[in-house]
Design an enzyme around this catalytic site. Structure first.
Site, PDB file in Angstrom:
ATOM      1  N   ASP A 204      -1.244   4.666  -3.107  1.00  0.00           N
ATOM      2  CA  ASP A 204      -2.923   3.514  -3.761  1.00  0.00           C
ATOM      3  C   ASP A 204      -3.478   4.546  -4.708  1.00  0.00           C
ATOM      4  O   ASP A 204      -3.116   5.342  -5.487  1.00  0.00           O
ATOM      5  CB  ASP A 204      -4.033   3.795  -2.660  1.00  0.00           C
ATOM      6  CG  ASP A 204      -4.499   2.424  -3.096  1.00  0.00           C
ATOM      7  OD1 ASP A 204      -4.622   1.597  -3.900  1.00  0.00           O
ATOM      8  OD2 ASP A 204      -4.884   1.632  -1.602  1.00  0.00           O
TER       9      ASP A 204
ATOM     10  N   ASP B 179      -5.237  -7.498  -4.002  1.00  0.00           N
ATOM     11  CA  ASP B 179      -6.065  -7.441  -3.239  1.00  0.00           C
ATOM     12  C   ASP B 179      -6.591  -8.335  -1.733  1.00  0.00           C
ATOM     13  O   ASP B 179      -6.804  -8.419  -0.770  1.00  0.00           O
ATOM     14  CB  ASP B 179      -7.564  -6.464  -2.430  1.00  0.00           C
ATOM     15  CG  ASP B 179      -7.039  -5.010  -2.348  1.00  0.00           C
ATOM     16  OD1 ASP B 179      -5.205  -4.702  -2.076  1.00  0.00           O
ATOM     17  OD2 ASP B 179      -7.803  -4.097  -2.458  1.00  0.00           O
TER      18      ASP B 179
HETATM   19  C1  DGJ Z   1      -7.529  -1.017  -1.836  1.00  0.00           C
HETATM   20  C2  DGJ Z   1      -5.441  -0.888  -1.222  1.00  0.00           C
HETATM   21  O1  DGJ Z   1      -5.124  -2.510  -2.314  1.00  0.00           O
HETATM   22  C3  DGJ Z   1      -5.290  -1.762   0.180  1.00  0.00           C
HETATM   23  O2  DGJ Z   1      -4.884  -2.498   0.405  1.00  0.00           O
HETATM   24  C4  DGJ Z   1      -6.141  -0.478   0.964  1.00  0.00           C
HETATM   25  O3  DGJ Z   1      -4.855   0.185   1.179  1.00  0.00           O
HETATM   26  C5  DGJ Z   1      -7.078  -0.089   0.364  1.00  0.00           C
HETATM   27  N1  DGJ Z   1      -7.373   0.558  -0.560  1.00  0.00           N
HETATM   28  C6  DGJ Z   1      -7.188   1.120   1.352  1.00  0.00           C
HETATM   29  O4  DGJ Z   1      -8.453   2.424   1.169  1.00  0.00           O
END
Ligand code: DGJ
Length: 719
Positions: A451, A517
């Site tokens: 991430d 997301d």
């Molecule tokens: C952002 C990501 O896009 C989510 O899927 C998740 O992994 C969160 N971060 C976790 O902090």
């Protein structure tokens, strides 16, 4: 040598390499066939414009790195200076090497040049893949025998497109709505897309396309460029009154970020360029190239269950094992443990950067969970965010000197309570590599979800704040490459608060992207459609969310959520322990459907029909041998027309006959029309059987759907 003809995959690039000037494009577009050099030289003369109204007398050769010294008044290919001197270039070509390449590449040319006044040497590489995709890269070296530094402003390769490309398409967006398309006229002046985000960003221009008026999925010639770079990017479309139309893409450098001392080089990232008749054709050239790479994932893409939306930071073992049980019972094959398993990370304010298992949450380490998950037949994925720290973390407290800073040593503004670790610092790099390596040594981890949750903005090298994004991006690439070479088979999913870092530089070392997301299937339908311009479905993470999507509060039917996730690397982002028995049964049926169809979904040609009604979309995948196809007829708004007219099924072999039937767990055309007792004649007749030519030319009547509903069509060749 005066003409170079690169020719592969239905695309020709003809370069004029006469004299000592950098190469000038004579033609980029449809394959010209195997013409002898004399004909191509004649073509060069025949297409050279009248040297009228140029800033300097005579012709104005606008090369792959446009130069003011050739008369070009627009954006330059190489910018920089030596203490104010030599602000523009005049490269003199000394050698041109033209040779074949190993697969997936077909052919390429390397141009060597130098500029005495600027004290620079240049190597310009142009390669063409078997699919027809092109890529360009320049390496600029400050000559060792010239004292002082060369302050590089940037390197921006450009490709010309014909004047008939009067329409532009590129992308914008924000978190939860990445890659929103925008169309505009390709007018005089410069349409520029750039960002100092430390990553391409949610609003990245992504693929900058210029095409014939109204170009669509299947029609109109289109040319497009993309910066294969995961840091700051820049791309533009520039049309001058001289009739020159250029598409350019590359890295955006901060002032002073690259200062070349004698003998030092700057290697620009690859600029990719694709062409096609319609967007499907242009993106197929990218997909085919990606799929031909030796490291492209070839094993069946496992059904993922990701813990984030199910448990967020609640990592109780009982809850996680129950989730694993429920997910395994519907057919999940990979369990990805998201944020919250390490350090003091009980929420997003602390612990980021401490990549050791939180003993207060996992007293026996991750083993009890890992054993449980593997006992259920699933493999394990783990979330990490290696470039970032919470100031409230062990690593930030112990090594504040490892954090990027704003100019003058100020702390940059925090974003999601985090700061950026300077991975170009050898100590910081060794620390992160050591901790990740130890985890991968200890646990059988099949994949990392990598991430990147904040933009880098003004952050730079401590204490001056000098631009750090380039060094950071290269360090991240090195870290990924090192971990992959030490742990063969390790897969990496790239994520940046969703789809904030999707580019071909990142895709060269990752196996999956988290496109957004947003797990709201209504939003996802559009996000995935446009992300798939570059990213084939096997690399495109797509998860089935809870009945009410947590990112939008929108309630959506399970069949629709599943049908949207099917055209991707399928997964589940839902606490399925809370699903009803009926929901679990239906989800299991969709998982089985995905497992059965993933061979086709992850190898076939991605196609889209040109459907004029904005409420509907028809996309699909057609096997390369034309033997079968799977389409989705998707509705995301209320149409002002019903019933829908016949829609052409794209991509089929015109010479074969096909049987078309509804497919998938929702093949009974449930819905309002069915409740009214109104069905579709060809469905009532048990399917349709027609030549591919007629399905492609005339089409097939589609069912009435209301918003956020989809049906699947299975197409199989009968002859
Ligand atoms: C952002 C990501 O896009 C989510 O899927 C998740 O992994 C969160 N971060 C976790 O902090």
């Amino acid at each position: 040598m005066s003409i170079v003809h690169l020719r592969a995959g239905g695309v020709s690039l003809v370069l004029d390499v006469t004299g000592d000037r950098l190469p000038v494009v004579v033609h980029w577009g449809a394959d010209l066939g195997d013409e002898p050099d004399e004909v191509l030289q004649e073509l060069r003369t025949a297409t050279q414009p009248q040297p009228f109204g140029y800033p300097v007398d005579g012709p104005m050769p606008v090369s792959l790195l446009p130069e003011a010294s050739a008369g070009w008044p627009g954006a330059r290919g190489v910018t920089g200076h030596r203490a104010g001197a030599a602000p523009s270039t005049r490269f003199v070509v000394s050698r041109v090497d033209h040779a074949g390449r190993d697969a997936p590449w077909a052919t390429g040319v390397v141009v060597h040049a130098g500029d005495d006044a600027a004290g620079l040497d240049l190597v310009l590489e142009v390669e063409q893949a078997r699919s027809g995709l092109l890529r360009l890269r320049a390496t600029v070296t400050a000559r060792g025998d010239v004292a002082g530094t060369y302050d590089l402003g940037g390197v921006l390769p450009a490709l010309p497109v014909p004047a008939r490309a009067t329409e532009l398409l590129d992308f914008t967006g924000h978190q939860l709505r990445e890659r929103a398309p925008q169309r505009l006229p390709f007018a005089h002046g410069t349409h520029e897309r750039s960002g100092h985000r430390g990553r391409p960003g949610f609003d990245s221009g992504y693929l900058l396309c210029a095409g014939e008026p109204g170009f669509g999925a299947r029609s109109g010639e289109v040319w497009a460029v993309h910066a294969g770079w995961s840091g700051n990017q820049r791309m533009h479309a520039e049309r001058s009154y001289h009739g020159v139309c250029l598409l350019a893409a590359g890295e955006l450098l901060e002032p002073g970020e690259v200062r070349l001392a004698p003998g030092e080089s700057y290697v620009a990232p690859w600029t990719y360029a694709t062409y096609g008749t319609g967007l499907d054709d242009a993106s197929a050239r990218v997909h085919d190239w990606l799929r031909a790479r030796p490291g492209h994932p070839r094993t069946p893409r496992p059904v993922v269950v990701n813990t984030w939306e199910a448990v967020t930071f609640d990592h109780s073992l009982d809850r996680l094992t129950a989730l694993a049980d429920a997910a395994a019972s519907v057919g999940a094959e990979r369990f990805v443990l998201d944020d919250g398993w390490f350090g003091a990370r009980r929420d997003d304010r602390a612990g980021l950067g401490d990549w050791t298992v939180a003993r207060d949450v996992y007293p026996e380490g991750l083993w009890p969970l890992v054993d449980h998950v593997r006992g259920l037949g699933m493999d394990v994925g783990l979330w990490v965010e290696p470039e970032m720290v919470n100031p409230d973390s062990g690593v930030a407290r112990a090594h504040p000197e490892w954090l990027l800073t704003a100019p003058g040593g100020r702390a940059p503004g925090q974003a999601r309570h985090q700061q950026v670790l300077d991975l170009a610092d050898p100590g910081a790099y060794a620390h992160v590599l050591g901790q990740l390596d130890a985890l991968l040594d200890e646990y059988p981890i099949a994949s990392l979800k990598w991430d990147h949750n904040r933009e880098i903005g003004e952050a730079g090298l401590p204490p001056s704040g000098r631009g750090a994004v380039r060094g950071q991006t290269l360090a991240v690439y090195r870290l990924m490459d090192t971990l992959r070479s030490r742990h063969p088979g390790l897969e990496i999913e790239t994520c940046a608060s969703g789809g904030g870092r999707v580019d071909l530089g990142m895709l060269s070392r990752t196996d999956r992207i988290w496109a957004s997301d947003s797990t709201d299937a209504h939003e996802r339908a559009a996000i995935q459609r446009w992300t798939s311009l570059l990213v084939p479905y096997e690399l495109l993470g797509a998860h089935v969310s809870a009945p009410v999507a947590p990112t939008s509060d929108r309630a959506l039917p399970l069949d629709f959520r599943c049908a949207v996730a099917l055209f991707g690397h399928f997964g589940i982002e839902w606490d399925v322990t809370e699903a009803t028995e009926a929901e679990r049964e239906r989800l299991a049926a969709w998982v089985a459907c995905y497992r059965e169809r993933r061979g086709l979904l992850h190898s076939g040609r991605v196609v889209h029909a040109e459907v004029p009604d904005p409420a509907y979309d028809l996309h699909g995948v057609v096997a390369h041998d034309g033997s079968e196809a799977l389409y989705a007829w998707v509705c995301t708004a209320s149409s002002d027309t019903w019933p829908p007219p016949a829609v052409r099924l794209p991509g089929l072999d015109p010479d074969r006959t096909y049987r078309v039937a509804l497919d998938g767990p929702a093949r009974d055309l449930e819905g309002v029309a069915a409740r009214w007792g109104v069905s579709l004649p060809w469905v009532d007749a048990g399917g349709a059987e027609l030549p591919g030519r007629l399905l492609a030319e005339v089409g097939l009547a589609m069912p009435v759907l209301f918003a956020d509903r989809a049906v699947l069509l299975r197409v199989s060749a009968t002859s």
